[in-house]
Design a protein around this motif. Structure first.
Motif: not given
Length: 258
Positions: A46-50, A87-91, A99-110, A199-202
């Motif tokens: 969680a350090h990147q989220d903080v 919105l950040s909390v929602l996302y 992440f549970a499905f992709l094992r990765s944060p969502l990106t533009y490529a995905l 961090n999924p947002h970043w």
């Protein structure tokens, strides 16, 4: 409401993002070793989220200070900050299942590979569990309520003791971020879930920005030689003896992955 400050909304945002990451980790056994492992894993993941919450809070505080002489504009900045936090909390809650499905944060490529929301609509419903639905609805609302409650509280007087506590807290926070960063760059790289530290947002914002600026692109519709299509042609079948009768029944199995 007194003069708005981004401090407490930043605290609530950081706690919300950390709680969202905590869902990834199972509750430990009540032993010293397991509790230490749990706290370490949660802290590193969680350090990147903080850090993201701190960055958003600093930008918001700078905007509030800049618009101090324009109350209406400052009010809009404050409301925009709360909206962005919600919105950040929602996302963050939505990213639990992503992440549970992709094992990765969502990106533009995905997103590009997926095509559009129409193609993903058949899978979204199965991911929205009652717990996730409650988090999607209650998380942003709770963030706004806590932020407004904190903004209406009278701040305690600033004393030398409080200054020392703030300095110690800032020092501990810096030590935590640096040590978590080092741990994530070290042994965590060997884990199959090491991307949980991002961090999924970043990840979504930065990958989209790189695409818009032309620094990164995912292209599937690029030209290719026609002979490449030969790889997808069926293999040649051996000649069938004419003396054998044709089969009377044919069973066709269609397999589909979800």
């Amino acid at each position: 409401m007194r003069e708005p400050s981004a401090f407490w909304p930043t605290v609530w945002l950081a706690l919300s993002l950390v709680l969202a990451k905590a869902v990834h980790w199972s509750l430990p056994e009540l032993t010293g070793r397991r509790l230490l492992e749990y706290v370490t894993d949660l802290g590193v993941s969680a350090h990147q989220d903080v850090l993201f919450a701190i960055a958003v809070g600093l930008l918001a505080q700078l905007a509030l200070r800049t618009t101090a002489r324009a109350p209406r504009v400052r009010r809009l900045v404050w409301l925009g900050f709360l909206g962005l936090g919600a919105l950040s909390v929602l996302y963050a809650v939505a990213s639990i299942q992503i992440f549970a499905f992709l094992r990765s944060p969502l990106t533009y490529a995905l997103l590009y590979v997926a095509g559009d929301m129409k193609n993903m609509s058949s899978s979204i419903g199965s991911f929205v569990t009652p717990g996730i639905a409650a988090g999607l609805l209650g998380g942003p609302v709770l963030f706004i309520l806590l932020s407004r409650w904190s903004a209406n509280r009278e701040p305690p007087p600033v004393t030398p003791r409080r200054r020392a506590i703030r300095a110690a807290g800032a020092t501990l926070l810096l030590v935590y971020l640096v040590s978590a960063r080092q741990a994530a760059a070290g042994r965590w790289q060997d884990r199959d879930d090491h991307l949980i530290v991002r961090n999924p947002h970043w990840e979504l914002i930065s990958s989209s920005a790189r695409e818009l600026l032309g620094h990164e692109g995912v292209r599937i519709d690029v030209p290719y030689p026609p002979e490449y299509l030969a790889d997808f042609e069926p293999a040649p079948q051996p000649p069938r003896p004419s003396s054998l009768p044709r089969p009377r029944n044919v069973l066709l199995y269609v397999l589909e992955s979800t």
